[in-house]
Design a protein around this motif. Structure first.
Motif, PDB file in Angstrom:
ATOM      1  N   SER A  19       0.810  -1.191  -0.031  1.00  6.23           N
ATOM      2  CA  SER A  19      -0.163  -0.273  -0.047  1.00  6.23           C
ATOM      3  C   SER A  19       0.991   1.075  -0.081  1.00  6.23           C
ATOM      4  O   SER A  19       0.702   1.880  -0.922  1.00  6.23           O
ATOM      5  CB  SER A  19      -0.789   0.060   1.262  1.00  6.23           C
ATOM      6  OG  SER A  19      -1.361   1.453   1.520  1.00  6.23           O
ATOM      7  N   ALA A  20       1.777   1.221   0.864  1.00  5.34           N
ATOM      8  CA  ALA A  20       2.764   2.337   1.026  1.00  5.34           C
ATOM      9  C   ALA A  20       3.505   2.645  -0.120  1.00  5.34           C
ATOM     10  O   ALA A  20       3.788   3.791  -0.973  1.00  5.34           O
ATOM     11  CB  ALA A  20       3.698   2.346   2.323  1.00  5.34           C
ATOM     12  N   LEU A  23       2.877   4.845  -6.656  1.00  6.83           N
ATOM     13  CA  LEU A  23       3.169   6.057  -7.450  1.00  6.83           C
ATOM     14  C   LEU A  23       4.156   6.987  -6.759  1.00  6.83           C
ATOM     15  O   LEU A  23       4.811   7.830  -7.092  1.00  6.83           O
ATOM     16  CB  LEU A  23       1.903   6.641  -8.102  1.00  6.83           C
ATOM     17  CG  LEU A  23       1.097   5.791  -9.114  1.00  6.83           C
ATOM     18  CD1 LEU A  23      -0.219   6.403  -9.439  1.00  6.83           C
ATOM     19  CD2 LEU A  23       2.085   5.192 -10.411  1.00  6.83           C
ATOM     20  N   GLY A  24       3.353   7.193  -5.337  1.00  6.16           N
ATOM     21  CA  GLY A  24       4.095   8.356  -4.449  1.00  6.16           C
ATOM     22  C   GLY A  24       5.595   8.013  -4.336  1.00  6.16           C
ATOM     23  O   GLY A  24       6.281   9.136  -4.424  1.00  6.16           O
ATOM     24  N   TYR A 106      -5.307   8.759  -9.293  1.00  3.54           N
ATOM     25  CA  TYR A 106      -4.056   7.707  -9.146  1.00  3.54           C
ATOM     26  C   TYR A 106      -4.219   6.763 -10.219  1.00  3.54           C
ATOM     27  O   TYR A 106      -3.344   6.329 -10.935  1.00  3.54           O
ATOM     28  CB  TYR A 106      -4.361   6.943  -7.631  1.00  3.54           C
ATOM     29  CG  TYR A 106      -3.101   6.256  -7.349  1.00  3.54           C
ATOM     30  CD1 TYR A 106      -2.213   7.038  -6.505  1.00  3.54           C
ATOM     31  CD2 TYR A 106      -2.903   4.972  -7.598  1.00  3.54           C
ATOM     32  CE1 TYR A 106      -0.975   6.467  -5.730  1.00  3.54           C
ATOM     33  CE2 TYR A 106      -1.760   4.510  -6.841  1.00  3.54           C
ATOM     34  CZ  TYR A 106      -0.764   5.074  -6.009  1.00  3.54           C
ATOM     35  OH  TYR A 106       0.223   4.603  -5.574  1.00  3.54           O
ATOM     36  N   PHE A 227       0.838  10.939   2.066  1.00  2.00           N
ATOM     37  CA  PHE A 227       0.569  10.196   0.737  1.00  2.00           C
ATOM     38  C   PHE A 227       1.273   8.900   0.866  1.00  2.00           C
ATOM     39  O   PHE A 227       0.770   7.856   0.426  1.00  2.00           O
ATOM     40  CB  PHE A 227       0.731  10.974  -0.383  1.00  2.00           C
ATOM     41  CG  PHE A 227       0.379  10.430  -1.649  1.00  2.00           C
ATOM     42  CD1 PHE A 227      -1.020  10.685  -1.906  1.00  2.00           C
ATOM     43  CD2 PHE A 227       0.936   9.734  -2.547  1.00  2.00           C
ATOM     44  CE1 PHE A 227      -1.347  10.232  -3.005  1.00  2.00           C
ATOM     45  CE2 PHE A 227       0.586   9.298  -3.677  1.00  2.00           C
ATOM     46  CZ  PHE A 227      -0.769   9.495  -3.927  1.00  2.00           C
ATOM     47  N   SER A 230       0.488   6.077   3.058  1.00  5.97           N
ATOM     48  CA  SER A 230      -1.092   5.912   3.008  1.00  5.97           C
ATOM     49  C   SER A 230      -1.975   6.049   4.134  1.00  5.97           C
ATOM     50  O   SER A 230      -2.634   5.580   4.515  1.00  5.97           O
ATOM     51  CB  SER A 230      -1.209   4.438   2.745  1.00  5.97           C
ATOM     52  OG  SER A 230      -0.451   3.987   1.435  1.00  5.97           O
ATOM     53  N   SER A 324      -5.524  -0.991  -1.862  1.00  6.73           N
ATOM     54  CA  SER A 324      -5.519  -0.246  -0.565  1.00  6.73           C
ATOM     55  C   SER A 324      -6.378   1.088  -0.571  1.00  6.73           C
ATOM     56  O   SER A 324      -6.620   1.420   0.488  1.00  6.73           O
ATOM     57  CB  SER A 324      -4.256  -0.137   0.311  1.00  6.73           C
ATOM     58  OG  SER A 324      -3.640   1.028  -0.364  1.00  6.73           O
TER      59      SER A 324
HETATM   60  N1  TRP Z   1       1.121   5.357  -0.663  1.00  3.99           N
HETATM   61  C1  TRP Z   1       0.689   5.200  -2.152  1.00  3.99           C
HETATM   62  C2  TRP Z   1       1.843   5.656  -2.764  1.00  3.99           C
HETATM   63  O1  TRP Z   1       2.939   6.231  -2.341  1.00  3.99           O
HETATM   64  C3  TRP Z   1      -0.626   5.745  -2.417  1.00  3.99           C
HETATM   65  C4  TRP Z   1      -1.833   5.290  -1.437  1.00  3.99           C
HETATM   66  C5  TRP Z   1      -2.199   3.954  -1.386  1.00  3.99           C
HETATM   67  C6  TRP Z   1      -2.335   6.130  -0.708  1.00  3.99           C
HETATM   68  N2  TRP Z   1      -3.261   4.093  -0.061  1.00  3.99           N
HETATM   69  C7  TRP Z   1      -3.215   5.563   0.244  1.00  3.99           C
HETATM   70  C8  TRP Z   1      -2.321   7.628  -0.194  1.00  3.99           C
HETATM   71  C9  TRP Z   1      -4.148   6.099   1.007  1.00  3.99           C
HETATM   72  C10 TRP Z   1      -3.178   8.076   0.572  1.00  3.99           C
HETATM   73  C11 TRP Z   1      -4.072   7.306   1.308  1.00  3.99           C
HETATM   74  O2  TRP Z   1       1.654   5.673  -4.202  1.00  3.99           O
END
Ligand code: TRP
Length: 452
Positions: A19-20, A23-24, A106, A227, A230, A324
């Motif tokens: 999840s973490a 794309l971020g 996203y 972000f 997550s 996620s």
């Molecule tokens: N963390 C993910 C990234 O870096 C994006 C993501 C997944 C997200 N779940 C999230 C961002 C919930 C905010 C809230 O691409």
């Protein structure tokens, strides 16, 4: 009560990292580092992760694990149980709405990775010069049907995985893609750091120049900390709600945050050496990955092969994150209504797909529509969610975990810590993290109030 659980602690950690890492880390982190001048921004970002990100991640997981419910019901139940104000439920609702909005843009960017994967597979950019590569990206953005195709495909993939639930859907895909992701990333870094531009890249990433840091940069670093981990919308809360009792949350959170940060830095080391080797500008913004990187790759040995690896990496990282973002929204609809998981997922996914269509039109037909401070629909959604809604959600989540859960019940066992470590977490979650968020937010809204 949720009736689903992770098969093991290991799968949970993998899913949370999935999840973490998205794309971020691979698209956004390198380009915001570039836009904000490099090393000093990296340092501010690391501070945000340590002082705000990790405490909020712990808070989110412990709320989920205690309530074993979706974000809305979790706040409802726990505030009832601990005689706290009903107003906390607001943060659950904000989270679910934020989820809708984030996934809708996203998925559009994840769609670009599908486009570039397919073009690198066909070697479609071979013999193009720099101008043509740039033109290729702007042609893509000008073509709503092409964007729609990839956005729809990506949403479809995400929906299909989520309809199948935790064990049959999310766990299966995570166990498949996460090991691939790590291997590919390491291969790309090894390839990149052998290029002549690598020492310049190290300097750029790790030598701070504080003159580049302004309020906007600090706000960007804080928003990105949310972000990338997550946080702030209940994604980690829902993943935490599938944990079995007795799992030590603090140690896992620190590991998740460390891996996420490491991946972002490695992504920087996979990209910037190529950019510098090719003499390109690191501050080209969102197109860094889609114009500058292909340009650099095309002039390097085995560029096509590494291009394929790169965009495949981007795709699987995006997919394991997108599920996620969808999961908490689906979980909320499923538990709050009588709709089955299947139907809720298609319904929620469908609405997100539709908002996504508005987002992709922002690049062409609707490029004149300006929402937040002269930003188009896409940039406005990104700004609103990342820099406003996620920090706001995180603010509520950390205050709730500290002042309601921790003071009115014994969560030390659940956290798996005692003594001084507990005190440090409490101090951070109860005061320091919310304070940092509040000050930075106020500075963003009323710049003249806060003197820095
Ligand atoms: N963390 C993910 C990234 O870096 C994006 C993501 C997944 C997200 N779940 C999230 C961002 C919930 C905010 C809230 O691409």
């Amino acid at each position: 009560m949720s009736n689903q659980h992770w098969s093991s602690r290991y799968v949970f950690v993998l899913a949370a990292i999935g999840s973490a890492v998205g794309l971020g880390n691979i698209w956004k982190f390198p380009y915001i580092v570039g836009e904000n001048g490099g090393g000093a921004f990296v340092l501010v970002y690391l501070l945000c992760i340590a002082l705000v990100g990790i405490p909020v991640l712990i808070a989110e997981l412990v709320i989920g694990k205690t309530a074993q419910l979706n974000p809305i019901s979790a706040f409802e139940n726990l505030s009832g149980q601990f005689r706290a104000s009903r107003f906390w439920v607001l943060f659950g609702y904000i989270g679910v709405i934020t989820g809708f909005l984030i996934l809708s843009f996203y998925s559009v960017v994840a769609g670009w990775s599908l486009e570039y994967l397919s073009v690198f597979l066909q070697n479609g950019l071979l013999n193009s010069d720099a101008k043509a590569v740039e033109q290729y990206f702007s042609n893509l953005l000008d073509n709503p049907l092409q964007l729609l195709l990839w956005h729809s495909m990506f949403m479809l993939l995400t929906i299909i995985i989520v309809t199948r639930g935790i064990k049959q859907g999310i766990e299966k895909i995570i166990s498949l893609v996460m090991p691939m992701l790590f291997v590919i990333l390491v291969i790309l870094v090894i390839y990149a750091i052998q290029q002549p531009g690598s020492s310049q890249a190290f300097d750029y990433l790790f030598t701070p120049d504080f003159s580049k840091i302004d309020t906007e940069a600090i706000l960007t670093a804080l928003g990105h900390a949310f972000f990338t981990l997550s946080l702030g919308m209940g994604a980690m809360m829902v993943y935490g709600s599938y944990l079995i009792k007795g799992t030590p949350v603090v140690r896992l959170s620190i590991n998740i945050a460390l891996v996420d940060t490491l991946v972002a830095l490695l992504a920087g080391l996979a990209i910037f050496p190529l950019i510098f080797t090719h003499g390109l500008d690191p501050s080209s913004g969102p197109s860094l990955l889609f114009i500058s990187l292909p340009n650099a790759l095309l002039s390097l040995p085995f560029g096509q092969f590494f291009g394929i690896l790169f965009f495949f990496l981007l795709l699987i990282a995006a997919l394991s994150s997108a599920i996620s973002i969808l999961e908490p929204v689906v979980c909320a609809i499923e538990q709050k209504t009588t709709l089955k998981r299947n139907i809720s997922t298609w319904f929620v996914g469908g609405v997100i797909w539709m908002i996504g269509v508005a987002t992709l039109l922002a690049f062409n037909e609707w490029s004149d529509i300006r929402l937040i401070s002269d930003k188009n629909i896409f940039d406005s959604l990104d700004y609103l969610t990342t820099n406003i809604l996620l920090p706001l959600g995180g603010f509520g989540i950390s205050l709730f975990a500290a002042w309601v859960l921790a003071t009115k019940s014994n969560i030390r066992v659940s956290l798996g810590i005692d003594g001084i470590t507990y005190k440090v977490w409490f101090l951070l979650a109860a005061t320091i993290a919310p304070l940092i968020i509040a000050v930075i937010a106020l500075k963003g809204i009323f710049p003249e109030w806060i003197p820095f």
